[in-house]
Design a protein around this motif. Structure first.
Motif, mmCIF file in Angstrom:
data_model
loop_
_atom_site.group_PDB
_atom_site.id
_atom_site.type_symbol
_atom_site.label_atom_id
_atom_site.label_comp_id
_atom_site.label_asym_id
_atom_site.label_seq_id
_atom_site.Cartn_x
_atom_site.Cartn_y
_atom_site.Cartn_z
ATOM 1 N N GLN A 1 0.827 -1.213 0.000
ATOM 2 C CA GLN A 1 0.000 0.000 0.000
ATOM 3 C C GLN A 1 0.859 1.260 0.000
ATOM 4 O OE1 GLN A 1 -3.219 2.258 2.951
ATOM 5 N NE2 GLN A 1 -2.777 0.099 3.270
ATOM 6 N N GLU A 2 1.892 1.286 0.822
ATOM 7 C CA GLU A 2 2.749 2.471 0.886
ATOM 8 C C GLU A 2 3.534 2.653 -0.411
ATOM 9 O OE1 GLU A 2 2.672 4.800 3.115
ATOM 10 O OE2 GLU A 2 1.122 3.655 4.170
ATOM 11 N N ARG B 1 1.092 4.074 -2.888
ATOM 12 C CA ARG B 1 0.734 5.448 -2.520
ATOM 13 C C ARG B 1 1.861 6.415 -2.879
ATOM 14 N NH1 ARG B 1 -0.485 4.690 2.326
ATOM 15 N NH2 ARG B 1 -2.758 4.820 2.150
ATOM 16 N N VAL C 1 1.660 7.114 -6.489
ATOM 17 C CA VAL C 1 0.464 7.904 -6.797
ATOM 18 C C VAL C 1 0.674 9.367 -6.431
ATOM 19 C CG1 VAL C 1 -1.902 8.333 -6.008
ATOM 20 C CG2 VAL C 1 -1.217 6.035 -6.712
ATOM 21 N N GLN C 2 1.233 9.629 -5.241
ATOM 22 C CA GLN C 2 1.449 11.016 -4.794
ATOM 23 C C GLN C 2 2.409 11.740 -5.729
ATOM 24 O OE1 GLN C 2 -0.483 12.229 -2.682
ATOM 25 N NE2 GLN C 2 -0.577 11.190 -0.711
ATOM 26 N N LEU D 1 -6.138 6.303 -2.086
ATOM 27 C CA LEU D 1 -4.775 6.229 -1.549
ATOM 28 C C LEU D 1 -4.201 7.611 -1.270
ATOM 29 C CD1 LEU D 1 -3.316 3.349 -3.752
ATOM 30 C CD2 LEU D 1 -3.885 3.257 -1.314
ATOM 31 N N ARG D 2 -4.646 8.616 -2.004
ATOM 32 C CA ARG D 2 -4.178 9.972 -1.734
ATOM 33 C C ARG D 2 -4.752 10.522 -0.434
ATOM 34 N NH1 ARG D 2 -6.349 13.632 -4.831
ATOM 35 N NH2 ARG D 2 -4.951 15.187 -3.920
ATOM 36 N N ARG E 1 -5.529 6.002 4.689
ATOM 37 C CA ARG E 1 -4.732 4.808 4.944
ATOM 38 C C ARG E 1 -5.704 3.679 5.273
ATOM 39 N NH1 ARG E 1 -1.268 6.849 7.752
ATOM 40 N NH2 ARG E 1 0.494 6.743 6.303
#
Length: 710
Positions: free
Chosen positions: A527-528, A531, A534-535, A665-666, A669
């Motif tokens: 997930q991290e 993310r 994505v960020q 995801l932005r 959590r």
């Protein structure tokens, strides 16, 4: 002859009807006897036809010869089956059976194990069950009537292991059941599959094994179907396929009702199948859907069409939903709905959540909101309008539509292997529920299409008057508006295809999103990683959703990895147009071949560590890179199908899921309390037995909702 057929079939028909309808036994022979003058009435000589006693005696003699022939055939068949069972008893040192002994003595005890049956020895002793016929099996089977009535039952009644052996009823060409033609066709379906096997054997090439040598789970499709119902296998069909591949290897035959299919697993075989699909690929027709269209006089969309007609309509639809120019038009609409979903989630967290370290959180089952998101997004793209499902009080109409889609999907699998028109005549509750659900889906789509048509007409009239239409400049009118403006498809076909896209665009998107959120939540490291990408991509894209997706390939990998582990449809089917060889077995042209996606996605022969959720395996540095380099075969990601007959709504679904995951995801959590694997069930699509509960923790402390989404 009428009397003979009545005596042999009236009791089983009563059993069958009472099982299917849930009603008391009725006089089926009386109710279904063809009317005078009907073409299907059997001609029986009567006194009024002739006074010649010689003709009557000759006719009676013919009946006696036919009866003796049937008895001899029955005795031979019983003896062959008895020999096969005796083979297993000798092999496993079991006690003999008196009835089998009598069957063998009836033909002189000189029957050897048939050669073809000897090649297909199975360790589980299923041959004994194959000695039964469908009609006799119905007499001893206890059905779960919840399957047909819609009521929920927690227990299943099983037939006794010590039930008496069933008598074989041979129906020859000279004695046919005239009371119910649909049942007669149903009974003879297994013989059709057997005929196809004979063709395959005759055409086998040197060094290639014949079609009959493909291992199978039992050659009597109706007995297999009854066993599926009795044991509840339909809801675990994906698990059944996986276990069968473990038992037989990468290819096996499956007989189920009137359907005979070859199931395959490995990408090399799947590639050979797709190379033989031809210009007009065919997949298995969902007959309950087709019957609904025919009985309601609705046109069929591309999902239910085949041949040149399918290709013509499909090429016109591809222009509006599959091409990159079409994606560029509808992507902003999907992005708007994904942003609004996150706004809704923020409001819920602020009002219902709890604060922790300055980051409020909320633990919920997100599935109801995901279904609303999928319906809102589909309507926005297809009709060019929002229906307000994220308001505080969603419309009852939309909630009923979601229910109708779920009911339609749940009632389809049991109907796939039964004659829908027979159930229609019997007014079976299962068919009534299925047809009613489709009627509601069509009613909902019809209302939206009429509004869209009226909106286009109004815009056209105002435009001709020389006045600009408010909001029309640069606004995407939806796929419906695009098709109407082009005028290349008749309105009836537009209606049929839009309805199919709507019905297939809700659950098939909302359910994979449940699985994706769960897997990201129970794999925090993954997930991290997603993310962070994505960020970084969002900051560079400056609000452009297309650029943001292009800069975050792990989002696409997340969707592909989710569908690898939890494919929406568990098979992709094709009918090859030429003879092919799979695993050194001869497959005749026209055979239904199924690529089984659930076992494929979890096979150690295809994927490295298949149980591990790894979106990176689809990137250039992962296993997909090896495929592109030619060191591994392709045909491993087939959740949307392949080639010209792949899912027509694929681009909508892919971008819809990726954009929602991007914005979630932005902003949040994801965590779960338990990391145990989800239990799944099959109801035409694969879904969780119980929707996962997920904790959404806001990544912002005191920012407003609007600020967090910018």
């Amino acid at each position: 002859m009428d009397t003979m057929v009545q005596k042999s079939l009236v009791a089983p028909l009563k059993k069958l009807t009472s099982c299917v309808t849930g009603s008391a036994e009725q006089d089926i022979w009386t109710n279904h006897r063809p009317k005078q003058g009907s073409k299907c009435m059997s001609f029986v000589p009567r006194a009024s036809h002739t006074n010649n006693s010689t003709v009557l005696r000759a006719y009676q003699a013919d009946l006696d010869r036919e009866r003796k022939l049937r008895e001899a055939m029955n005795a031979q068949k019983n003896a062959e089956r008895a020999a096969m069972r005796a083979h297993f008893r000798r092999k496993y040192q079991l006690s003999t059976n008196a009835k089998d002994t009598s069957h063998l003595q009836a033909v002189g005890s000189k029957v050897a194990l048939p050669r073809d049956l000897a090649k297909m020895v199975r360790s589980d002793g299923q041959a004994k069950e194959e000695s039964s016929t469908m009609l006799s099996a119905f007499q001893n089977l206890s059905f779960d009537m919840g399957l047909f009535s819609g009521s929920k039952q927690n227990t299943h009644t099983r037939t006794s292991n010590h039930a008496g052996q069933c008598k074989v009823i041979m129906i020859t060409s000279s004695v046919r059941p005239v009371a119910c033609p649909a049942l007669s066709r149903m009974l003879s379906a297994s013989a059709v599959c057997a005929g196809a096997e004979g063709v395959g054997k005759a055409e086998q090439r040197s060094g290639v094994r014949s079609f009959q040598q493909i291992p199978h789970t039992g050659s009597n499709g109706w007995i297999n179907l009854l066993r599926f119902w009795r044991e509840g296998t339909f809801s675990e069909l994906h698990k059944h396929m996986e276990q069968t591949f473990h038992m037989f290897g990468p290819i096996y035959r499956q007989y189920l009702g009137s359907q005979c299919s070859v199931n395959i697993l490995l990408p090399v075989d799947i590639g050979e199948l797709f190379r033989s699909e031809g210009l007009h690929p065919r997949r298995m027709t969902l007959q309950p859907w087709a019957t609904h269209r025919e009985t309601r006089k609705h046109s069929k969309g591309v999902f239910l069409k085949n041949g040149a007609e399918w290709r013509t309509d499909r090429l016109l639809l591809n222009r509006e939903v599959m091409m990159s120019s079409a994606v560029h038009r509808f992507l902003p609409l999907l992005d708007d709905v994904a942003r609004d979903f996150c706004c809704l989630l923020h409001r819920k967290i602020q009002t219902e959540g709890r604060a922790g370290n300055g980051h409020p959180s909320l633990t919920i089952d997100p599935s109801p909101d995901l279904f609303r998101f999928a319906l809102e997004a589909s309507c926005h793209v297809l009709y060019g309008e929002r229906i307000g499902l994220f308001s505080s009080e969603p419309s009852q109409e939309s909630e009923c539509f979601i229910w109708a889609v779920e009911r339609m999907l749940a009632t389809t699998p049991p109907l796939l292997y039964l004659p829908p028109r027979l159930l229609l005549r019997l007014h079976a509750p299962l068919w009534t529920q299925h047809a009613t659900a489709w009627d509601h889906i069509f009613s909902h789509a019809e209302a939206r299409i009429q509004r869209g048509y009226q909106r286009l007409q109004a815009q056209s009239q105002v435009g001709y008057a020389g006045r600009p239409v408010e909001g029309s400049v640069g606004q995407f009118p939806g796929v419906l508006g695009q098709l109407m403006e082009r005028g290349q498809l008749p309105l009836e076909l537009i209606r049929a295809n839009i309805t199919e896209l709507m019905a297939g665009g809700v659950d098939t998107t909302a359910v994979p999103l449940q699985f994706a959120l769960f897997e990201l939540a129970r794999n925090p490291g993954v997930q991290e990683q997603v993310r962070a990408q994505v960020q970084a991509s969002w900051s560079k894209a400056e609000g452009n959703p297309q650029k943001a997706l292009q800069g975050a390939p792990l989002l696409k990998g997340t969707v592909k990895e989710t569908l690898r582990l939890y494919p929406v449809g568990i098979t992709v089917q094709r009918y090859p147009i030429r003879d092919i060889v799979l695993q050194n077995y001869h497959i005749p042209a026209g055979t239904l071949v199924q690529a089984c996606l659930y076992p494929l996605g979890r096979s150690w022969d295809v994927f490295q560590e298949p149980a591990r959720f790894d979106p990176g395996r689809w990137g250039p540095g992962g296993e997909e890179g090896a495929v592109e380099a030619g060191t591994r075969t392709g045909f491993r990601s087939l959740a949307f199908g392949f080639g010209a007959r792949q899912c027509v709504g694929r681009r909508i679904a892919e971008n819809e899921m990726q954009l929602l995951l991007l914005h979630i995801l932005r902003n949040f959590r994801l965590t779960v309390s338990s990391k145990e694997e989800l239990k799944t069930k099959y109801t035409l699509i694969l879904q969780p037995e119980s929707p996962p509960t997920i904790t959404f923790t806001s990544l912002t402390r005191s920012l407003s909702v609007d600020q967090s989404l910018n």
